[in-house]
Motif scaffolding. Structure first.
Motif, PDB file in Angstrom:
ATOM      1  N   PHE A  47      22.511 -39.342  -0.483  1.00  0.00           N
ATOM      2  CA  PHE A  47      21.149 -38.720  -1.068  1.00  0.00           C
ATOM      3  C   PHE A  47      21.022 -37.165  -0.446  1.00  0.00           C
ATOM      4  CE2 PHE A  47      20.926 -43.445  -0.134  1.00  0.00           C
ATOM      5  CZ  PHE A  47      20.724 -43.957  -1.369  1.00  0.00           C
ATOM      6  N   GLU A  48      20.368 -36.598  -1.447  1.00  0.00           N
ATOM      7  CA  GLU A  48      20.168 -35.130  -1.109  1.00  0.00           C
ATOM      8  C   GLU A  48      18.563 -35.037  -1.481  1.00  0.00           C
ATOM      9  OE1 GLU A  48      20.932 -30.544  -2.702  1.00  0.00           O
ATOM     10  OE2 GLU A  48      22.278 -32.131  -3.196  1.00  0.00           O
ATOM     11  N   ILE A  49      17.985 -34.907  -0.206  1.00  0.00           N
ATOM     12  CA  ILE A  49      16.351 -34.483  -0.678  1.00  0.00           C
ATOM     13  C   ILE A  49      16.160 -33.091  -0.560  1.00  0.00           C
ATOM     14  CG2 ILE A  49      14.043 -34.955   0.459  1.00  0.00           C
ATOM     15  CD1 ILE A  49      14.909 -37.399   1.583  1.00  0.00           C
ATOM     16  N   VAL A  50      15.472 -32.832  -1.543  1.00  0.00           N
ATOM     17  CA  VAL A  50      15.493 -31.221  -2.218  1.00  0.00           C
ATOM     18  C   VAL A  50      13.938 -30.859  -1.597  1.00  0.00           C
ATOM     19  CG1 VAL A  50      15.002 -29.356  -3.771  1.00  0.00           C
ATOM     20  CG2 VAL A  50      16.865 -31.319  -3.905  1.00  0.00           C
ATOM     21  N   THR A  97      20.177 -43.932  -9.846  1.00  0.00           N
ATOM     22  CA  THR A  97      21.214 -42.850  -9.873  1.00  0.00           C
ATOM     23  C   THR A  97      22.327 -43.184  -9.100  1.00  0.00           C
ATOM     24  OG1 THR A  97      19.423 -41.450 -10.398  1.00  0.00           O
ATOM     25  CG2 THR A  97      21.161 -40.386  -9.495  1.00  0.00           C
ATOM     26  N   TRP A  98      22.180 -43.650  -7.841  1.00  0.00           N
ATOM     27  CA  TRP A  98      23.085 -43.936  -6.769  1.00  0.00           C
ATOM     28  C   TRP A  98      24.319 -44.912  -7.260  1.00  0.00           C
ATOM     29  CZ3 TRP A  98      23.380 -47.921  -2.617  1.00  0.00           C
ATOM     30  CH2 TRP A  98      24.107 -47.824  -1.594  1.00  0.00           C
ATOM     31  N   LEU A  99      23.634 -45.858  -7.746  1.00  0.00           N
ATOM     32  CA  LEU A  99      24.414 -47.185  -8.395  1.00  0.00           C
ATOM     33  C   LEU A  99      25.135 -46.835  -9.528  1.00  0.00           C
ATOM     34  CD1 LEU A  99      21.910 -50.063  -8.015  1.00  0.00           C
ATOM     35  CD2 LEU A  99      23.911 -50.026  -6.851  1.00  0.00           C
ATOM     36  N   SER A 100      24.716 -45.823 -10.207  1.00  0.00           N
ATOM     37  CA  SER A 100      25.270 -45.481 -11.545  1.00  0.00           C
ATOM     38  C   SER A 100      26.744 -44.467 -11.240  1.00  0.00           C
ATOM     39  CB  SER A 100      24.615 -44.794 -12.409  1.00  0.00           C
ATOM     40  OG  SER A 100      24.052 -43.414 -11.952  1.00  0.00           O
ATOM     41  N   GLY A 101      26.805 -44.083  -9.918  1.00  0.00           N
ATOM     42  CA  GLY A 101      27.804 -43.234  -9.360  1.00  0.00           C
ATOM     43  C   GLY A 101      27.626 -41.805  -9.389  1.00  0.00           C
ATOM     44  N   HIS A 102      26.401 -41.369  -9.764  1.00  0.00           N
ATOM     45  CA  HIS A 102      26.111 -40.206  -9.791  1.00  0.00           C
ATOM     46  C   HIS A 102      25.415 -39.637  -8.359  1.00  0.00           C
ATOM     47  CE1 HIS A 102      26.961 -39.667 -14.068  1.00  0.00           C
ATOM     48  NE2 HIS A 102      26.106 -40.756 -14.321  1.00  0.00           N
ATOM     49  N   TYR A 141      32.221 -35.863  -4.090  1.00  0.00           N
ATOM     50  CA  TYR A 141      31.127 -36.228  -3.059  1.00  0.00           C
ATOM     51  C   TYR A 141      31.459 -37.517  -2.648  1.00  0.00           C
ATOM     52  CZ  TYR A 141      28.415 -38.345  -6.638  1.00  0.00           C
ATOM     53  OH  TYR A 141      28.055 -39.102  -7.644  1.00  0.00           O
ATOM     54  N   GLN A 142      31.089 -37.911  -1.529  1.00  0.00           N
ATOM     55  CA  GLN A 142      31.296 -39.220  -0.962  1.00  0.00           C
ATOM     56  C   GLN A 142      30.840 -40.597  -1.574  1.00  0.00           C
ATOM     57  OE1 GLN A 142      29.327 -38.145   2.831  1.00  0.00           O
ATOM     58  NE2 GLN A 142      31.473 -38.383   3.832  1.00  0.00           N
ATOM     59  N   ASN A 143      29.519 -40.155  -2.438  1.00  0.00           N
ATOM     60  CA  ASN A 143      29.141 -41.428  -3.129  1.00  0.00           C
ATOM     61  C   ASN A 143      30.015 -42.182  -3.988  1.00  0.00           C
ATOM     62  OD1 ASN A 143      27.178 -43.039  -4.345  1.00  0.00           O
ATOM     63  ND2 ASN A 143      26.530 -41.393  -5.647  1.00  0.00           N
ATOM     64  N   HIS A 144      30.791 -41.295  -4.655  1.00  0.00           N
ATOM     65  CA  HIS A 144      31.672 -41.725  -5.770  1.00  0.00           C
ATOM     66  C   HIS A 144      32.755 -42.546  -5.139  1.00  0.00           C
ATOM     67  CE1 HIS A 144      32.972 -41.841  -9.776  1.00  0.00           C
ATOM     68  NE2 HIS A 144      34.287 -41.040  -9.595  1.00  0.00           N
ATOM     69  N   ASN A 145      33.044 -42.368  -3.844  1.00  0.00           N
ATOM     70  CA  ASN A 145      34.057 -43.308  -3.204  1.00  0.00           C
ATOM     71  C   ASN A 145      33.616 -44.611  -2.621  1.00  0.00           C
ATOM     72  OD1 ASN A 145      36.002 -41.120  -3.922  1.00  0.00           O
ATOM     73  ND2 ASN A 145      35.564 -40.016  -1.855  1.00  0.00           N
ATOM     74  N   ILE A 146      32.439 -45.027  -2.907  1.00  0.00           N
ATOM     75  CA  ILE A 146      31.830 -46.047  -2.364  1.00  0.00           C
ATOM     76  C   ILE A 146      31.961 -46.983  -3.527  1.00  0.00           C
ATOM     77  CG2 ILE A 146      29.931 -47.335  -1.184  1.00  0.00           C
ATOM     78  CD1 ILE A 146      29.019 -44.359  -0.171  1.00  0.00           C
TER      79      ILE A 146
END
Length: 350
Positions: A146-149, A111-116, A5-10
């Motif tokens: 981010f994914e909002i459920v 969570t976002w900063l940790s790469g997840h 997913y894109q987050n991991h490439n930032i």
């Protein structure tokens, strides 16, 4: 269970700079200098419409706190101890609290900063501010981060959840097959030593009444030396009498006073709050519990036995590991983890 997913490439630096940009944007919003002439009043009205506890004063306070902590220095000092590049990023379900405005955003950025990948289940009480913050980040990066459920949380590799003591037992069973970080109810206390200054007692009002006392970092119990006069506290915190302007708070005050009368319970009326002597830690909204102590050494031992129930201790003494200066409970730093449990370390080790 990994996925792409894109987050991991930032890069981490890019994420940090984006959060710094968010902090600057929030500060500009409050100073009416934001780009695109964004109407902060519309946002405040929408938040208050959804949750009448989220008054303009305290939503602005929350936004201001986030603008203060999201600085380049803070973020680098916070993150330098962690490995933020997991080999296999995980999908982390986040069940967020809603007791005070945007309180769950810390779990989101951890969570976002940790790469997840954060899968966010918002509280219905706080479902405006956090999506607003997340939208800023995604727009700046032109990425879906981010994914909002909307409904039930599914398809996750780990969970971070906050709830009541009852719901946490349910969470512990329901999420038993995955790594989980669960947080339940805690309270904060203040220790008065008798030689505290009038300025410190005035600042205590901020610890007691910011967010109407709804946060786990709000002081709900005060330990007093023998013969300490309650009027000293009542007079020192008088500037918060405006809380009665809130119908929700005033209704709680009226209810608690009626309960005391009906059950023939003793209390001291502070005008806009009640004080009651009690061994309990967690007082209802508009009520402050207090307890006298005779030995400071014995009090330290008592509080040590209750450390799993206490979020922080307001005190001018440095003998307490989780002590906070008067007036500072609602201004935590990024590294001040709820319940003393390191969220970033949990995520780092998934």
């Amino acid at each position: 269970m990994g996925f792409s997913y894109q987050n991991h490439n930032i890069s981490t630096d890019k994420k940090i700079n984006t959060l710094v940009g968010l902090g600057q944007y929030l500060n500009a919003l409050l100073d009416s200098q934001s780009e695109n002439d964004f109407n902060i009043n519309k946002l405040l009205n929408e938040v208050f419409y959804r949750n009448k506890w989220f008054s303009e004063t305290y939503v602005i306070f929350s936004i201001r706190q986030w603008s203060k902590v999201l600085t380049l220095e803070n973020l680098y000092n916070w993150l330098e101890a962690y490995n933020l590049n997991p080999i296999i990023p995980k999908k982390v379900g986040l069940i967020l609290p809603g007791n005070i405005p945007a309180v769950g955003f810390h779990n989101v950025i951890c969570t976002w900063l940790s790469g997840h990948h954060p899968k966010i289940k918002l509280s219905s009480k706080d479902d405006i501010l956090i999506p607003f913050f997340c939208s800023f980040i995604e727009n700046k990066l032109n990425h879906s981060c981010f994914e909002i459920v909307e409904k039930r949380l599914t398809d996750f590799d780990a969970v971070i959840a906050t709830g009541t003591n009852n719901t946490i037992h349910h969470f512990d069973y329901y999420f038993r097959k995955v790594p989980r970080l669960l947080r339940s109810n805690r309270s904060s206390v203040a220790v008065i030593q008798g030689n505290d200054s009038s300025q410190e007692l005035e600042k205590l009002g901020k610890d007691l009444f910011t967010y109407y006392g709804l946060g786990c970092r709000n002081v709900s119990k005060i330990y007093l030396p023998e013969n300490f006069k309650l009027n000293k506290i009542i007079q020192a915190v008088d500037s918060y009498k405006h809380l009665r302007d809130s119908s929700k708070y005033d209704n709680n005050l009226t209810y608690q006073k009626a309960v005391c009368f009906l059950q023939n319970q003793k209390f001291t009326d502070g005008g806009f709050f009640l004080m009651q002597e009690s061994k309990n830690l967690h007082a209802p909204i508009s009520m402050i519990y207090y307890e006298y102590y005779t030995s400071f050494k014995e009090l330290i031992e008592v509080l040590n036995t209750k450390e799993n129930q206490i979020q922080c201790i307001v005190s001018s003494s440095e003998v307490f590991d989780n002590s906070v200066e008067f007036g500072q409970t609602q201004s935590p730093q990024l590294w001040d983890y709820a319940d003393g449990v390191d969220t970033m370390s949990f995520l780092e080790n998934l």
